[in-house]
Design a protein around this motif. Structure first.
Motif, PDB file in Angstrom:
ATOM      1  N   LEU A  21       0.823  -1.206   0.000  1.00  0.00           N
ATOM      2  CA  LEU A  21       0.000   0.000   0.000  1.00  0.00           C
ATOM      3  C   LEU A  21       0.856   1.255   0.000  1.00  0.00           C
ATOM      4  O   LEU A  21       0.598   2.197  -0.735  1.00  0.00           O
ATOM      5  N   GLU A  22       1.904   1.268   0.801  1.00  0.00           N
ATOM      6  CA  GLU A  22       2.750   2.456   0.838  1.00  0.00           C
ATOM      7  C   GLU A  22       3.496   2.628  -0.476  1.00  0.00           C
ATOM      8  O   GLU A  22       3.701   3.739  -0.951  1.00  0.00           O
ATOM      9  N   TYR A  23       3.876   1.542  -1.081  1.00  0.00           N
ATOM     10  CA  TYR A  23       4.557   1.593  -2.377  1.00  0.00           C
ATOM     11  C   TYR A  23       3.672   2.258  -3.422  1.00  0.00           C
ATOM     12  O   TYR A  23       4.100   3.113  -4.183  1.00  0.00           O
ATOM     13  N   ILE A  24       2.395   1.898  -3.448  1.00  0.00           N
ATOM     14  CA  ILE A  24       1.482   2.507  -4.413  1.00  0.00           C
ATOM     15  C   ILE A  24       1.248   3.975  -4.073  1.00  0.00           C
ATOM     16  O   ILE A  24       1.204   4.830  -4.933  1.00  0.00           O
ATOM     17  N   GLN A  25       1.115   4.318  -2.824  1.00  0.00           N
ATOM     18  CA  GLN A  25       0.776   5.679  -2.434  1.00  0.00           C
ATOM     19  C   GLN A  25       1.938   6.645  -2.596  1.00  0.00           C
ATOM     20  O   GLN A  25       1.738   7.825  -2.862  1.00  0.00           O
ATOM     21  N   LYS A  26       3.163   6.161  -2.451  1.00  0.00           N
ATOM     22  CA  LYS A  26       4.289   7.078  -2.400  1.00  0.00           C
ATOM     23  C   LYS A  26       5.107   7.154  -3.681  1.00  0.00           C
ATOM     24  O   LYS A  26       5.964   8.021  -3.801  1.00  0.00           O
ATOM     25  N   ASN A  27       4.898   6.260  -4.643  1.00  0.00           N
ATOM     26  CA  ASN A  27       5.730   6.369  -5.829  1.00  0.00           C
ATOM     27  C   ASN A  27       5.322   7.593  -6.640  1.00  0.00           C
ATOM     28  O   ASN A  27       4.207   8.105  -6.541  1.00  0.00           O
ATOM     29  N   ARG A  28       6.224   8.082  -7.460  1.00  0.00           N
ATOM     30  CA  ARG A  28       6.093   9.382  -8.106  1.00  0.00           C
ATOM     31  C   ARG A  28       4.848   9.506  -8.977  1.00  0.00           C
ATOM     32  O   ARG A  28       4.292  10.586  -9.148  1.00  0.00           O
ATOM     33  N   PHE A  29       4.385   8.410  -9.545  1.00  0.00           N
ATOM     34  CA  PHE A  29       3.243   8.443 -10.443  1.00  0.00           C
ATOM     35  C   PHE A  29       1.969   7.904  -9.791  1.00  0.00           C
ATOM     36  O   PHE A  29       0.978   7.677 -10.470  1.00  0.00           O
ATOM     37  N   ALA A  30       1.995   7.686  -8.463  1.00  0.00           N
ATOM     38  CA  ALA A  30       0.870   7.035  -7.791  1.00  0.00           C
ATOM     39  C   ALA A  30      -0.426   7.812  -7.948  1.00  0.00           C
ATOM     40  O   ALA A  30      -1.504   7.218  -8.045  1.00  0.00           O
ATOM     41  N   LYS A  31      -0.354   9.123  -7.970  1.00  0.00           N
ATOM     42  CA  LYS A  31      -1.552   9.952  -8.044  1.00  0.00           C
ATOM     43  C   LYS A  31      -2.365   9.677  -9.307  1.00  0.00           C
ATOM     44  O   LYS A  31      -3.564   9.928  -9.366  1.00  0.00           O
ATOM     45  N   TYR A  32      -1.691   9.133 -10.324  1.00  0.00           N
ATOM     46  CA  TYR A  32      -2.353   8.947 -11.616  1.00  0.00           C
ATOM     47  C   TYR A  32      -2.751   7.489 -11.864  1.00  0.00           C
ATOM     48  O   TYR A  32      -3.198   7.161 -12.958  1.00  0.00           O
ATOM     49  N   MET A  33      -2.590   6.632 -10.846  1.00  0.00           N
ATOM     50  CA  MET A  33      -2.922   5.218 -10.987  1.00  0.00           C
ATOM     51  C   MET A  33      -4.340   4.932 -10.511  1.00  0.00           C
ATOM     52  O   MET A  33      -4.826   5.541  -9.561  1.00  0.00           O
ATOM     53  N   GLY A  34      -4.984   3.994 -11.174  1.00  0.00           N
ATOM     54  CA  GLY A  34      -6.310   3.577 -10.757  1.00  0.00           C
ATOM     55  C   GLY A  34      -6.757   2.363 -11.550  1.00  0.00           C
ATOM     56  O   GLY A  34      -6.152   2.023 -12.568  1.00  0.00           O
ATOM     57  N   LYS A  35      -7.822   1.729 -11.122  1.00  0.00           N
ATOM     58  CA  LYS A  35      -8.279   0.501 -11.777  1.00  0.00           C
ATOM     59  C   LYS A  35      -9.296   0.750 -12.888  1.00  0.00           C
ATOM     60  O   LYS A  35      -9.613  -0.155 -13.652  1.00  0.00           O
ATOM     61  N   SER A  36      -9.809   1.961 -13.007  1.00  0.00           N
ATOM     62  CA  SER A  36     -10.835   2.226 -14.011  1.00  0.00           C
ATOM     63  C   SER A  36     -10.209   2.575 -15.355  1.00  0.00           C
ATOM     64  O   SER A  36      -9.045   2.974 -15.444  1.00  0.00           O
ATOM     65  N   ALA A  37     -11.013   2.459 -16.414  1.00  0.00           N
ATOM     66  CA  ALA A  37     -10.549   2.817 -17.750  1.00  0.00           C
ATOM     67  C   ALA A  37     -10.360   4.315 -17.905  1.00  0.00           C
ATOM     68  O   ALA A  37      -9.780   4.770 -18.887  1.00  0.00           O
ATOM     69  N   GLY A  38     -10.824   5.097 -16.931  1.00  0.00           N
ATOM     70  CA  GLY A  38     -10.633   6.542 -16.975  1.00  0.00           C
ATOM     71  C   GLY A  38      -9.351   6.999 -16.327  1.00  0.00           C
ATOM     72  O   GLY A  38      -9.035   8.194 -16.352  1.00  0.00           O
ATOM     73  N   SER A  39      -8.579   6.077 -15.735  1.00  0.00           N
ATOM     74  CA  SER A  39      -7.319   6.437 -15.090  1.00  0.00           C
ATOM     75  C   SER A  39      -6.218   6.627 -16.124  1.00  0.00           C
ATOM     76  O   SER A  39      -6.205   5.956 -17.160  1.00  0.00           O
ATOM     77  N   MET A  40      -5.288   7.511 -15.836  1.00  0.00           N
ATOM     78  CA  MET A  40      -4.161   7.702 -16.744  1.00  0.00           C
ATOM     79  C   MET A  40      -3.296   6.452 -16.798  1.00  0.00           C
ATOM     80  O   MET A  40      -2.851   6.023 -17.866  1.00  0.00           O
ATOM     81  N   ILE A  41      -3.051   5.847 -15.643  1.00  0.00           N
ATOM     82  CA  ILE A  41      -2.306   4.586 -15.560  1.00  0.00           C
ATOM     83  C   ILE A  41      -3.264   3.545 -15.010  1.00  0.00           C
ATOM     84  O   ILE A  41      -3.574   3.530 -13.824  1.00  0.00           O
ATOM     85  N   GLN A  42      -3.745   2.675 -15.873  1.00  0.00           N
ATOM     86  CA  GLN A  42      -4.745   1.686 -15.458  1.00  0.00           C
ATOM     87  C   GLN A  42      -4.056   0.461 -14.869  1.00  0.00           C
ATOM     88  O   GLN A  42      -3.175  -0.134 -15.497  1.00  0.00           O
ATOM     89  N   VAL A  43      -4.446   0.090 -13.655  1.00  0.00           N
ATOM     90  CA  VAL A  43      -3.847  -1.027 -12.933  1.00  0.00           C
ATOM     91  C   VAL A  43      -4.764  -2.240 -13.010  1.00  0.00           C
ATOM     92  O   VAL A  43      -5.962  -2.144 -12.718  1.00  0.00           O
ATOM     93  N   LYS A  44      -4.209  -3.374 -13.403  1.00  0.00           N
ATOM     94  CA  LYS A  44      -4.938  -4.644 -13.405  1.00  0.00           C
ATOM     95  C   LYS A  44      -4.194  -5.637 -12.515  1.00  0.00           C
ATOM     96  O   LYS A  44      -2.969  -5.696 -12.541  1.00  0.00           O
ATOM     97  N   GLU A  45      -4.948  -6.403 -11.744  1.00  0.00           N
ATOM     98  CA  GLU A  45      -4.357  -7.415 -10.862  1.00  0.00           C
ATOM     99  C   GLU A  45      -4.933  -8.794 -11.159  1.00  0.00           C
ATOM    100  O   GLU A  45      -4.948  -9.669 -10.301  1.00  0.00           O
TER     101      GLU A  45
END
Length: 360
Positions: A21-45
């Motif tokens: 969780l901290e890794y996702i929150q603190k990395n430089r591009f974290a603000k732009y990550m998300g699971k939706s298709a509307g996110s700039m960086i789309q995350v799939k797990e």
């Protein structure tokens, strides 16, 4: 009466989850990550729950036909809902340290905490570097490894979303290296007008690059620039005047961070690790990339989250601590030709190349 004691194996797992969780929150591009298709960086797990070394991002193209009117039969006149795919391959990444002998007497969690800050920094930098490499990549090939032929073919397919300097006319017949040579150190620095041109290219590209929606109705593109190109923009008199009015307004904008610039529906952020290309511009000047990003610009796929491993060696004298993850990061590209992956276009990025003049 016996007391119930939590098993020691449960504590490391709790620490592993917190680390991710901290890794996702603190990395430089974290603000732009998300699971939706509307996110700039789309995350799939998807692969965290099943086996496999690749996962697929899908694109459904918009309908472009006129439809039918009145009593005209729709049967037989339906429109093809064209779909495209991008396969992202994951890889195992890991790093570790050896805990000093003095740490031997500490508990398992204490040992991991001793190495934790170093491994945290490494994982964040690793993700940052993968993202920057992906942004610059030529159809999945790192920019520095791509041949001139690959760069020319990429430019031909992406001419509506690549800008060389201040003018679209700097594109010399989709010859990548010849187009870079048109970028000079005066007219082709990063300016507000050049950024607005990149935005218009994003909106008029086919398919259009979707902006990122914030708070339901406000739409933005996010732009990443290196040190020298960001400096040129920040010291531009038009930008200087404009920023006096926007900083306070943007305090609650989740895409905006202190030091960012807002201009014409774009938020521009300085990324010092975006470096230029030496001697490829006019008169062997340096050139640096600038990336305007919209929705689904990049994809991140996880098969295994970051987790810890320990190893005892030398008859128990030394304990190694490591972090590992199985994941991948790509710039999302979808085919624009007859086949699924023919004539690949970068889906959510306008790439600009501008003069990269160092401080004197």
């Amino acid at each position: 009466m016996a007391n119930t004691v939590a098993a020691t194996g449960l504590t490391p797992q709790q620490w592993d989850d917190k680390y991710f969780l901290e890794y996702i929150q603190k990395n430089r591009f974290a603000k732009y990550m998300g699971k939706s298709a509307g996110s700039m960086i789309q995350v799939k797990e998807d692969l965290t729950k099943k086996k496999g070394d690749a996962l697929t991002f899908a694109l459904i193209n918009r309908l472009t036909g006129a439809g039918v009117t009145g009593s005209t039969a729709l049967e037989g006149a339906e429109e093809d809902m064209v779909s495209r795919s991008h396969a992202l391959t994951v890889e195992l990444y890991r790093n570790g340290v050896v805990v000093p002998e003095i740490e031997e007497q500490k508990s398992a969690i204490g040992l991991r905490n001793a190495a934790r800050p170093v491994l945290m920094d490494w994982s964040m930098e690793h993700t940052r570097d993968l993202i920057i490499t992906a942004l610059a990549s030529i159809n999945g090939v790192a920019y520095g490894s791509a041949s001139e032929g690959q760069k020319d073919a990429w430019l031909a397919d992406n001419a509506d979303r690549v800008l060389f300097g201040a003018a679209k006319s700097n594109n010399s017949g989709n010859d990548h290296s010849a187009s870079l040579l048109n970028i000079d150190t005066t007219a082709d620095r990063l300016t507000p007008d050049a950024l607005s041109l990149m935005k218009r290219m994003a909106l008029s590209a086919s398919p259009k690059i979707r902006p990122i929606r914030v708070d339901g109705d406000r739409e933005y593109y996010v732009v990443f620039a290196g040190v020298n190109t960001f400096r040129d923009l920040k010291t531009n008199t038009t930008i200087t005047q404009a920023q006096r009015e926007v900083t306070l307004r943007n305090q609650n904008n989740r895409l905006f961070q202190g030091g960012d610039i807002e201009w014409d529906g774009m938020i521009i952020r300085e990324i010092p690790e975006i470096t230029g290309y030496t001697g490829v511009g006019a008169s062997t000047s340096d050139v640096a990339p600038v990336y305007l990003c919209g929705a689904q610009a990049l994809g991140v796929g996880f098969a295994k989250r970051w987790g810890s491993k320990t190893e005892t060696r030398d008859y128990g004298d030394k304990v190694g601590v490591a972090m590992r993850a199985i994941y991948g990061i790509d710039k999302l590209t979808f085919g624009s030709g007859a086949g699924d992956t023919d004539d690949l276009k970068q889906h959510g990025v306008v790439t600009g190349y501008f003069s990269d003049v160092a401080d004197s």
